[in-house]
Design a protein around this motif. Structure first.
Motif, mmCIF file in Angstrom:
data_model
loop_
_atom_site.group_PDB
_atom_site.id
_atom_site.type_symbol
_atom_site.label_atom_id
_atom_site.label_comp_id
_atom_site.label_asym_id
_atom_site.label_seq_id
_atom_site.Cartn_x
_atom_site.Cartn_y
_atom_site.Cartn_z
ATOM 1 N N MET A 1 0.842 -1.170 0.000
ATOM 2 C CA MET A 1 0.000 0.000 0.000
ATOM 3 C C MET A 1 0.890 1.237 0.000
ATOM 4 S SD MET A 1 -2.587 1.397 2.968
ATOM 5 C CE MET A 1 -3.871 0.223 2.714
ATOM 6 N N ALA A 2 0.583 2.177 -0.880
ATOM 7 C CA ALA A 2 1.342 3.416 -0.965
ATOM 8 C C ALA A 2 1.077 4.271 0.264
ATOM 9 C CB ALA A 2 0.956 4.174 -2.226
ATOM 10 N N LYS A 3 2.087 4.972 0.690
ATOM 11 C CA LYS A 3 1.974 5.831 1.873
ATOM 12 C C LYS A 3 1.942 7.287 1.441
ATOM 13 C CE LYS A 3 2.408 2.674 5.117
ATOM 14 N NZ LYS A 3 1.626 2.526 6.315
ATOM 15 N N THR A 4 1.193 8.075 2.167
ATOM 16 C CA THR A 4 1.116 9.512 1.949
ATOM 17 C C THR A 4 1.608 10.205 3.197
ATOM 18 O OG1 THR A 4 -0.798 9.286 0.498
ATOM 19 C CG2 THR A 4 -0.460 11.432 1.505
ATOM 20 N N GLN A 5 2.426 11.220 3.016
ATOM 21 C CA GLN A 5 2.931 11.953 4.160
ATOM 22 C C GLN A 5 1.888 12.960 4.615
ATOM 23 O OE1 GLN A 5 6.862 13.531 3.753
ATOM 24 N NE2 GLN A 5 6.643 14.866 5.538
#
Length: 79
Positions: A1-5
């Motif tokens: 899963m891609a992470k967002t800051q």
């Protein structure tokens, strides 16, 4: 899963508490915050609320007997 800051500003006491709680659980602050948000928005929260509502329905008469129908009057009488 891609992470967002996500950058969040909190007071020092809140930051300290987050670091301490995360450390006590053996996880990063990022992971700790992520878990808190998941719990708040996820099925765990809904399940808890439903269980609490069921409990209150099941024991409604016990609470009524203990605290009476006039809750404000009961509170004042117990002060």
């Amino acid at each position: 899963m891609a992470k967002t800051q996500l950058n969040v500003r909190v007071d020092e006491g809140t930051a300290r508490a987050a670091r301490e709680r995360a450390g006590a659980r053996g996880m990063s602050v990022n992971r700790y915050i992520e878990e808190l948000v998941r719990q708040d928005t996820g099925e765990v929260g809904h399940t808890f609320v439903e269980a609490a509502a069921d409990f209150m329905k099941q024991y409604e008469s016990v609470f009524a007997d203990e605290f009476g129908a006039d809750r404000e009057g009961t509170r004042e009488g117990r002060r």
